[in-house]
Design an enzyme around this catalytic site. Sequence first.
Site, mmCIF file in Angstrom:
data_model
loop_
_atom_site.group_PDB
_atom_site.id
_atom_site.type_symbol
_atom_site.label_atom_id
_atom_site.label_comp_id
_atom_site.label_asym_id
_atom_site.label_seq_id
_atom_site.Cartn_x
_atom_site.Cartn_y
_atom_site.Cartn_z
ATOM 1 N N GLY B 75 10.943 -26.094 5.354
ATOM 2 C CA GLY B 75 11.549 -25.957 4.039
ATOM 3 C C GLY B 75 10.800 -24.865 3.318
ATOM 4 O O GLY B 75 10.184 -24.009 3.955
ATOM 5 N N GLU B 76 10.801 -24.888 1.997
ATOM 6 C CA GLU B 76 10.016 -23.921 1.245
ATOM 7 C C GLU B 76 8.725 -24.588 0.811
ATOM 8 O O GLU B 76 8.749 -25.546 0.043
ATOM 9 C CB GLU B 76 10.814 -23.398 0.043
ATOM 10 C CG GLU B 76 11.687 -22.210 0.387
ATOM 11 C CD GLU B 76 10.908 -21.080 1.073
ATOM 12 O OE1 GLU B 76 11.347 -20.608 2.144
ATOM 13 O OE2 GLU B 76 9.834 -20.690 0.569
ATOM 14 N N SER B 77 7.594 -24.056 1.279
ATOM 15 C CA SER B 77 6.324 -24.736 1.001
ATOM 16 C C SER B 77 6.021 -24.778 -0.493
ATOM 17 O O SER B 77 5.427 -25.734 -0.978
ATOM 18 C CB SER B 77 5.182 -24.056 1.759
ATOM 19 O OG SER B 77 4.985 -22.740 1.286
ATOM 20 N N CYS B 107 6.144 -25.693 10.195
ATOM 21 C CA CYS B 107 6.374 -24.492 9.380
ATOM 22 C C CYS B 107 5.850 -24.703 7.957
ATOM 23 O O CYS B 107 4.652 -24.634 7.750
ATOM 24 C CB CYS B 107 7.856 -24.116 9.415
ATOM 25 S SG CYS B 107 8.177 -22.472 8.764
ATOM 26 N N ARG B 136 1.373 -17.208 5.100
ATOM 27 C CA ARG B 136 2.813 -17.459 4.921
ATOM 28 C C ARG B 136 3.623 -16.224 5.307
ATOM 29 O O ARG B 136 3.168 -15.099 5.139
ATOM 30 C CB ARG B 136 3.126 -17.808 3.468
ATOM 31 C CG ARG B 136 2.500 -19.103 2.997
ATOM 32 C CD ARG B 136 2.785 -19.313 1.513
ATOM 33 N NE ARG B 136 4.220 -19.361 1.266
ATOM 34 C CZ ARG B 136 4.796 -18.988 0.118
ATOM 35 N NH1 ARG B 136 4.063 -18.519 -0.872
ATOM 36 N NH2 ARG B 136 6.110 -19.067 -0.039
ATOM 37 N N ILE B 165 11.157 -19.177 11.821
ATOM 38 C CA ILE B 165 12.002 -18.737 10.711
ATOM 39 C C ILE B 165 11.120 -18.445 9.502
ATOM 40 O O ILE B 165 10.560 -19.353 8.908
ATOM 41 C CB ILE B 165 13.054 -19.811 10.377
ATOM 42 C CG1 ILE B 165 13.972 -20.007 11.596
ATOM 43 C CG2 ILE B 165 13.863 -19.410 9.151
ATOM 44 C CD1 ILE B 165 14.990 -21.087 11.442
ATOM 45 N N ARG B 166 10.995 -17.154 9.170
ATOM 46 C CA ARG B 166 10.075 -16.756 8.093
ATOM 47 C C ARG B 166 8.778 -17.573 8.247
ATOM 48 O O ARG B 166 8.261 -18.140 7.286
ATOM 49 C CB ARG B 166 10.710 -16.987 6.716
ATOM 50 C CG ARG B 166 11.833 -15.980 6.390
ATOM 51 C CD ARG B 166 12.529 -16.325 5.071
ATOM 52 N NE ARG B 166 11.591 -16.574 4.010
ATOM 53 C CZ ARG B 166 11.230 -15.696 3.084
ATOM 54 N NH1 ARG B 166 11.756 -14.486 3.080
ATOM 55 N NH2 ARG B 166 10.370 -16.012 2.145
ATOM 56 N N HIS B 202 9.814 -24.708 14.765
ATOM 57 C CA HIS B 202 10.649 -25.858 14.427
ATOM 58 C C HIS B 202 11.196 -26.587 15.660
ATOM 59 O O HIS B 202 12.353 -26.392 16.026
ATOM 60 C CB HIS B 202 11.849 -25.389 13.603
ATOM 61 C CG HIS B 202 11.495 -24.798 12.285
ATOM 62 N ND1 HIS B 202 11.175 -25.561 11.193
ATOM 63 C CD2 HIS B 202 11.409 -23.508 11.883
ATOM 64 C CE1 HIS B 202 10.910 -24.775 10.165
ATOM 65 N NE2 HIS B 202 11.037 -23.518 10.547
ATOM 66 N N GLU B 204 12.354 -29.389 15.772
ATOM 67 C CA GLU B 204 13.494 -30.212 15.340
ATOM 68 C C GLU B 204 14.824 -29.465 15.394
ATOM 69 O O GLU B 204 15.881 -30.078 15.267
ATOM 70 C CB GLU B 204 13.238 -30.757 13.922
ATOM 71 C CG GLU B 204 13.357 -29.752 12.782
ATOM 72 C CD GLU B 204 12.118 -28.877 12.567
ATOM 73 O OE1 GLU B 204 11.212 -28.878 13.432
ATOM 74 O OE2 GLU B 204 12.075 -28.170 11.540
#
Lengths: 317, 232
Positions: B75-77, B107, B136, B165-166, B202, B204
């Site tokens: 997600g977005e940390s 992530c 990051r 992903i990023r 990831h 998942e």
Amino acid sequence: MTETATHEKLAQGTNGAGHGQQAERRESTALIKRGLAQMLKGGVIMDVVTPEQARLAEDAGAVAVMALERVPSDIRAAGGVARMSDPELIARIIEAVTIPVMAKARIGHFVEAQVLEALGVDYIDESEVLTPADEEHHIDKHAFKVPFVCGCRDLGEALRRLGEGAAMLRTKGEAGTGNVVEAVRHARAVLGEVRKLRTMPPEELMSEAKRLGAPYELLKQIHETGQLPVVNFAAGGIATPADAALLMQLGVDGVFVGSGIFKSENPAVRAKAIVQATTHFRDPGIIAEVSKSIGGAMPGLEVATMPAAERLATRGW
Amino acid sequence: MVTVANGTPSGPADGPADVGVPPVAVGSAPRIGVLALQGDVAEHVAALRRVGATPVEVRLPARLDDLDGLIIPGGESTTIGKLLAEWALLAPLRECIAEGLPVWGTCAGAILLAKDVRDALPGQPLLGVLDIAVRRNAFGRQVQSFETVLDVPRLGGAPFPAVFIRAPQIESVGEGVEVLARLPDGTIVAARRGPLLATAFHPELTGDDRFHRFFVAVTRESSADCPPVATR
């Protein structure tokens, strides 16, 4: 679905375990394009028009920002032709934050999309909020490395966009109105169709594909999995924490808030409240708490009496 | 307690907390929380069900009770960190981790676990419990995101499909931290110290459940319990 995958070999090297093989590195696959949207789920994507607003959005807990010259309500007020934003502004917003940055291209304007890809945006929104550049064809989104999000009012429109290569959907709503009614209509239409497909006998899928004007293979996939193959956010008219939670309870994966934040009385407080309500969308006690003393919402527009020409959602086909 | 309002139709994102498909062996199924503030929660929930664990969505401190492990999803940390602070989850979570609760961060989750986040935003809330240094968005923006396969000796068998992903990189690890996987250029992308596990990628998203099985095995080794926490 086929994706234009870019294959890229890594420079030769050995990995830590001592195996000498080259690992293949593949960028811009369907999994990578759709995957970023999966990371945004449960979050709020906010329209911003300056680097300062972008930082405020990040501070409030936005998962991404949409870099724009004007928010939809101002585009609506200004009239005329709305185009891709100034690349300089988009570059400054990219500089200002660490979260993903999205930007809008006109429907069918694949050169605006090429420019946005060159700028390094993380997602392109092929958006009805801007004036369409092509009244017949959308962008061939498979041709790009950067992923696209597209608007939809019903499942047929959603699946046509996926057929063209979109990696994320958003229901359109009616942007710049502060009125959630169209967002609800479109979310119910898309998700209702998904529920219908789930229980439809397989032999009816082809006629349904014809009726929807959508690729049969995608209908078949939804019939089998019971869900859309990509993440689907709601957009267009969300102005309050309760609006955001309403769409979440209807079953969308997250929300876009455009004019609703920076056209309200206290953008920082409202932005944060909408983020909290999106996370705790099934908890009325929390939604009540975060909705207290957040200042006035943006002024709303009645959609039912709006002349057809002023409706943005009808752009795109 | 968390009030679950049974509203209108549930969509794909509406994973119920712990009322879903019962696992095969009910008695011994570990209860594994998935921090559900933001991110790809449903993907972890689905993977946990596939490996026979009982997933529990955690949004408030009370849900930390009686967990055998916790996954912090992608997600977005920055978003997840702010929500952890806002809903008073940081302190009880650190307490659970100090008691030995197994936690796996993917992530964004790896960033939240790291003791050293090299380019954190000023004041960005973090758990800071695993002795690794991360950067990051270290691979660049979305167009530089990529898939590859990794050798993960701990998992055995075929190379593991890894989706970045990023993604962050693990720039260094402290003493006693085991490196689980590297990219061919040597970059560390998975690490473990005891019950704490961090992956920059990831698992998942791949349908390959070996990492989830590995984490379930880690939770079985640990007998730690979260101390009871007061509801906000």
